[in-house]
Scaffold this motif. Sequence first.
Motif, PDB file in Angstrom:
ATOM      1  N   GLY A 123       4.869   6.647   2.011  1.00 20.99           N
ATOM      2  CA  GLY A 123       3.733   6.508   1.474  1.00 20.99           C
ATOM      3  C   GLY A 123       3.207   7.702   0.967  1.00 20.99           C
ATOM      4  O   GLY A 123       2.074   7.858   0.153  1.00 20.99           O
ATOM      5  N   THR A 124       3.651   8.973   1.175  1.00 21.22           N
ATOM      6  CA  THR A 124       3.281  10.190   0.654  1.00 21.22           C
ATOM      7  C   THR A 124       4.146  10.578  -0.437  1.00 21.22           C
ATOM      8  O   THR A 124       3.675  11.163  -1.253  1.00 21.22           O
ATOM      9  CB  THR A 124       2.814  11.408   1.623  1.00 21.22           C
ATOM     10  OG1 THR A 124       1.902  10.625   2.581  1.00 21.22           O
ATOM     11  CG2 THR A 124       2.201  12.322   1.136  1.00 21.22           C
TER      12      THR A 124
ATOM     13  N   THR B 265       3.632   9.012   7.940  1.00 22.82           N
ATOM     14  CA  THR B 265       2.382   8.076   7.271  1.00 22.82           C
ATOM     15  C   THR B 265       2.274   6.832   8.258  1.00 22.82           C
ATOM     16  O   THR B 265       1.288   6.429   8.673  1.00 22.82           O
ATOM     17  CB  THR B 265       2.587   7.753   5.941  1.00 22.82           C
ATOM     18  OG1 THR B 265       2.985   8.996   5.184  1.00 22.82           O
ATOM     19  CG2 THR B 265       1.253   7.163   5.490  1.00 22.82           C
TER      20      THR B 265
ATOM     21  N   PHE C  36       5.304  -1.100  -0.562  1.00 23.96           N
ATOM     22  CA  PHE C  36       5.355  -0.309   0.209  1.00 23.96           C
ATOM     23  C   PHE C  36       4.253  -0.514   1.045  1.00 23.96           C
ATOM     24  O   PHE C  36       3.065  -0.930   0.771  1.00 23.96           O
ATOM     25  CB  PHE C  36       5.221   1.152  -0.473  1.00 23.96           C
ATOM     26  CG  PHE C  36       6.534   1.652  -1.182  1.00 23.96           C
ATOM     27  CD1 PHE C  36       7.325   2.212  -0.564  1.00 23.96           C
ATOM     28  CD2 PHE C  36       6.666   1.095  -2.430  1.00 23.96           C
ATOM     29  CE1 PHE C  36       8.423   2.820  -1.252  1.00 23.96           C
ATOM     30  CE2 PHE C  36       8.035   1.615  -3.155  1.00 23.96           C
ATOM     31  CZ  PHE C  36       8.781   2.420  -2.519  1.00 23.96           C
ATOM     32  N   THR C  37       4.445  -0.500   2.354  1.00 21.69           N
ATOM     33  CA  THR C  37       3.462  -0.753   3.366  1.00 21.69           C
ATOM     34  C   THR C  37       1.953   0.275   3.483  1.00 21.69           C
ATOM     35  O   THR C  37       1.003  -0.304   3.406  1.00 21.69           O
ATOM     36  CB  THR C  37       4.149  -0.586   4.946  1.00 21.69           C
ATOM     37  OG1 THR C  37       5.118  -1.576   4.878  1.00 21.69           O
ATOM     38  CG2 THR C  37       3.059  -1.060   6.111  1.00 21.69           C
ATOM     39  N   ASN C  38       2.445   1.492   3.050  1.00 16.70           N
ATOM     40  CA  ASN C  38       1.533   2.609   3.044  1.00 16.70           C
ATOM     41  C   ASN C  38       1.430   3.382   1.940  1.00 16.70           C
ATOM     42  O   ASN C  38       0.990   4.413   1.568  1.00 16.70           O
ATOM     43  CB  ASN C  38       1.807   3.544   4.228  1.00 16.70           C
ATOM     44  CG  ASN C  38       1.700   2.934   5.721  1.00 16.70           C
ATOM     45  OD1 ASN C  38       0.634   2.410   5.924  1.00 16.70           O
ATOM     46  ND2 ASN C  38       2.594   3.103   6.441  1.00 16.70           N
ATOM     47  N   GLY C  39       1.795   2.572   0.803  1.00 15.27           N
ATOM     48  CA  GLY C  39       1.660   3.141  -0.605  1.00 15.27           C
ATOM     49  C   GLY C  39       1.056   1.988  -1.729  1.00 15.27           C
ATOM     50  O   GLY C  39       0.824   0.966  -1.185  1.00 15.27           O
ATOM     51  N   THR C  40       1.171   2.358  -2.823  1.00 16.00           N
ATOM     52  CA  THR C  40       0.431   1.464  -3.912  1.00 16.00           C
ATOM     53  C   THR C  40       1.666   0.863  -4.826  1.00 16.00           C
ATOM     54  O   THR C  40       1.436  -0.055  -5.722  1.00 16.00           O
ATOM     55  CB  THR C  40      -0.470   2.506  -4.753  1.00 16.00           C
ATOM     56  OG1 THR C  40       0.181   3.476  -5.450  1.00 16.00           O
ATOM     57  CG2 THR C  40      -1.719   2.837  -4.155  1.00 16.00           C
TER      58      THR C  40
END
Length: 340
Positions: free
Chosen positions: A21-22, A148, A85-89
């Motif tokens: 995510g990062t 994340t 992505f679960t924790n991204g855009t």
Amino acid sequence: MSREIPLPSAERPWLVADIGGTNARFGLITRPGGRAERILVLRAAEHPDLESAVGQYLSAVGVDGRPSAMCAAVAGPVTGDRFRFTNGTWALSISETRSRLGVEALHLINDFEALALSLPHLRDDDLLVIGDRRPDTSLPMAVLGPGTGLGVAGLVPIPGGGYVPLPGEGGHMLLRPGHGEDAEAIDVLRGERGGLGMVTAEHILSGPGLTRLYRYVARSQGEHAEALSPADISARALAGTDHLCSSTIEAFCRLLGTFAGGVALTLGARGGVFLAGGVLPRIAELLVKSEFREGFETNPTMAAYLHRISTVLVTAPYPALLGARAWLESHSDTREAVPA
């Protein structure tokens, strides 16, 4: 399918990636069994999509042509052609992205599936044993870790050689602590106004979860919680300059141990439980000294079973890239190559 992916070479390398995510981490495999070279870490938020990040990476490391194949370890479940992505855009179509990248094969695998695939290929200097038992890669294993989010996967040896990875979404299981103080923390977080409701493991055992736990620790001790990042909390705890941060890391490690013990029991991971992710290597010194093993072995009926299971911190800097290489090898003519 075993002949779909050509052998890697200096002229036509494999591109391996680990995308969370990062950060998006990239590297090249230039020979069968080789470890990733020319590794570069990019900020995922600075790119609109995977194609853009790949383009910047290839340009930055001076690759003029196109890799022959790519395998990316990604944060989230991979179930078809479309992936978000679960924790991204980022969201993408695998087939459309493969065509635009100009590679012969593009495969996405769950990031913890990649970590699981890396386990048999890790060297002794890639590992830090927590406790007094070493892992046994001839038996089923588990890997988990906070970043994340919170990832979990298993790896099962196959009779006659090889392994089957078991990717899952175990980080979203409800968190059920055994320690009285930890149970109180979860009750408070569950009851926060506008809060989380049902508390999953990822809500606490992750980078963002570390800040939630810190706020609870401060509140429980009647003190003010500063606006600290997970890195700030870890740094202050390591320096020993902030008792709230130290208490937070202690609770975090104990809760992680309890969760890891549950994963070990669920998967029958008698070969060992491996710890990875972005958070733990930063606090390795504190993790080793913590009550992690106490939390891991705390079980009213299975304590002896858990006591025999090794727990190990993966200290290799980019293990998911090693797992992505292992996946490509298992689907190509390099299956007999000896990993380096």
